[in-house]
Structures are given as structure tokens and as C-alpha cells.
Design an enzyme around this catalytic site. Structure first.
Site, short mmCIF file in Angstrom:
data_model
loop_
_atom_site.label_atom_id
_atom_site.label_comp_id
_atom_site.label_asym_id
_atom_site.label_seq_id
_atom_site.Cartn_x
_atom_site.Cartn_y
_atom_site.Cartn_z
N CYS A 1 1.04 -1.21 -0.14
CA CYS A 1 0.16 -0.09 -0.01
C CYS A 1 0.97 1.20 -0.01
CB CYS A 1 -1.02 0.11 1.23
SG CYS A 1 -0.10 -0.07 2.60
N ASN B 1 2.37 1.65 4.25
CA ASN B 1 2.83 0.28 5.00
C ASN B 1 2.43 0.24 6.57
OD1 ASN B 1 5.58 -1.86 5.48
ND2 ASN B 1 3.49 -2.55 5.18
N CYS C 1 -1.27 1.11 7.41
CA CYS C 1 -2.78 0.71 7.51
C CYS C 1 -3.17 -0.59 6.89
CB CYS C 1 -3.87 1.95 6.99
SG CYS C 1 -3.09 3.54 7.91
N ARG C 2 -3.19 -0.39 5.45
CA ARG C 2 -3.89 -1.67 4.74
C ARG C 2 -3.01 -2.77 4.54
NH1 ARG C 2 -5.46 2.19 -0.36
NH2 ARG C 2 -3.33 3.06 0.61
N SER C 3 -1.75 -2.76 3.99
CA SER C 3 -0.87 -3.68 3.79
C SER C 3 -0.54 -4.61 4.95
CB SER C 3 0.15 -3.37 2.78
OG SER C 3 1.13 -2.55 3.29
N ASP D 1 -8.10 3.88 1.17
CA ASP D 1 -7.13 4.35 2.10
C ASP D 1 -8.03 4.89 3.31
OD1 ASP D 1 -5.31 5.64 3.59
OD2 ASP D 1 -4.59 6.74 1.91
P1 4NP Z 1 -1.75 2.85 4.01
O1 4NP Z 1 -2.34 4.21 4.66
O2 4NP Z 1 -1.22 3.20 2.70
O3 4NP Z 1 -2.97 2.03 4.09
O4 4NP Z 1 -0.72 2.54 4.94
C1 4NP Z 1 -1.64 5.66 4.57
C2 4NP Z 1 -0.71 5.64 5.71
C3 4NP Z 1 -0.38 6.89 5.60
C4 4NP Z 1 -0.48 8.10 4.93
C5 4NP Z 1 -1.34 7.73 3.96
C6 4NP Z 1 -2.06 6.47 3.89
N1 4NP Z 1 -0.11 9.06 5.13
O5 4NP Z 1 -0.16 9.99 4.34
O6 4NP Z 1 0.88 9.27 6.07
#
Ligand code: 4NP
Length: 152
Positions: free
Chosen positions: A9, A12, A14-16, A123
Site C-alpha cells: 500500500c 505500509n 494501515c492496509r498492507s 485508504d
Molecule cells: P496505508 O495508509 O497506505 O494503507 O498505509 C496510509 C498511511 C499513511 C498515509 C497515507 C496512507 N500518510 O499520508 O501518511
């Protein structure tokens, strides 16, 4: 031969990490290795977002030992399948591919539920806790199919 699967993702955190934790809970670790990475370097070394940790815990899965890392070109050599969460992740990973073989490894994770529709795991970072449960349920549904495919 052990199959190697990478979840990707943006951050790294939240989702992955949820994807890694769910898949790891469903497979025989001798047969399948699972890892996750982010296309960005924003959260390298960090534990998953507390909301991801809490959501996984609700479903009996502990992801608190995971640490974020950034996707690298060597991941194309080290993994057999690379599952991305959304179209932006897809484009970012594909842009690093060196050849057709690399590109063939990259798939949107929801393609198994709706082939060709380019569905995305949204997201959840800027939303509330329900976004994390929603992500968890989508991933769980996709993995029920992916696990069957991997065992063929
Ligand atoms: P992820 O979510 O891609 O599922 O880990 C996010 C985590 C952090 C951010 C964006 C998406 N950020 O903007 O810091």
C-alpha cells in the site's frame, strides 16, 4: 517450493499490514511466506497504525510486531506475487518494473472479486475506525479466494 507473497500500500501502516496479518493467519508458513511494504518511505520502521492493530485484534490477529518498510526493485526478485491495494499503488509499483516478468507479478488485490474492474481498497488513514473494519472485511473476502488459488 515455498511461495512468496508481498502486500503493498502507500504507507505500509494501515492496509498492507492488515493484509499481511490476515493472509498469515490463513496459511501454512512452511508453504507460503508473506510480507508487506509501502510505496512511500514516510513511515519506515514504524509499527502499524493503532487503528489497524486494534481492528486486527478484534478478529484475533496480532500485527503489532510488524515494522514498515519501503518497496524496492529487489522485491520483484524476492516475491512471486505482489498484491497492491489501489490504482495509485499499482502505477507506482509498475513504474519500477524492469520487464514484463516483473509486471506480471503485480495484481490489484480486489481483482479476484471483480476481475477487470480495478476496484480499490480505500485508504482509511484520514477516516474513522469504521474504515478499518471495512478494509478488513474486503481483504478477508479477497483472501478466501486467493488462499484457494495459492493451494492449487
Ligand atoms: P496505508 O495508509 O497506505 O494503507 O498505509 C496510509 C498511511 C499513511 C498515509 C497515507 C496512507 N500518510 O499520508 O501518511
Amino acid at each position: 517450493m515455498q511461495k512468496k507473497i508481498l502486500m503493498v500500500c502507500l504507507g505500509n501502516i494501515c492496509r498492507s499490514p492488515l493484509a499481511e496479518g490476515i493472509l498469515a493467519s490463513k496459511i501454512d508458513k512452511n508453504k507460503i511466506l508473506v510480507d508487506s511494504a509501502g510505496t512511500s518511505n514516510w513511515h519506515v520502521g514504524k509499527t502499524p497504525d493503532p487503528r489497524s492493530i486494534a481492528t486486527a485484534k478484534q478478529f484475533g490477529i496480532d500485527i503489532s510486531n510488524q515494522r514498515a518498510r519501503q518497496f524496492t526493485v529487489s522485491d520483484f526478485d524476492n516475491f512471486d506475487h505482489i498484491y497492491v491495494m489501489d490504482n495509485s499503488n499499482y502505477n507506482d509499483v509498475i513504474s519500477l518494473a524492469r520487464n514484463e516478468e516483473d509486471k506480471q507479478k503485480v495484481k490489484r488485490i480486489l481483482d479476484v472479486l471483480a476481475p477487470g474492474e480495478s476496484l480499490e481498497v480505500p485508504d482509511p488513514y484520514y477516516g474513522g475506525d469504521s474504515g478499518f473494519t471495512n478494509v478488513y472485511k474486503m481483504l478477508e473476502e479477497a483472501f478466501d479466494i486467493i488462499v484457494k488459488e495459492l493451494s492449487d
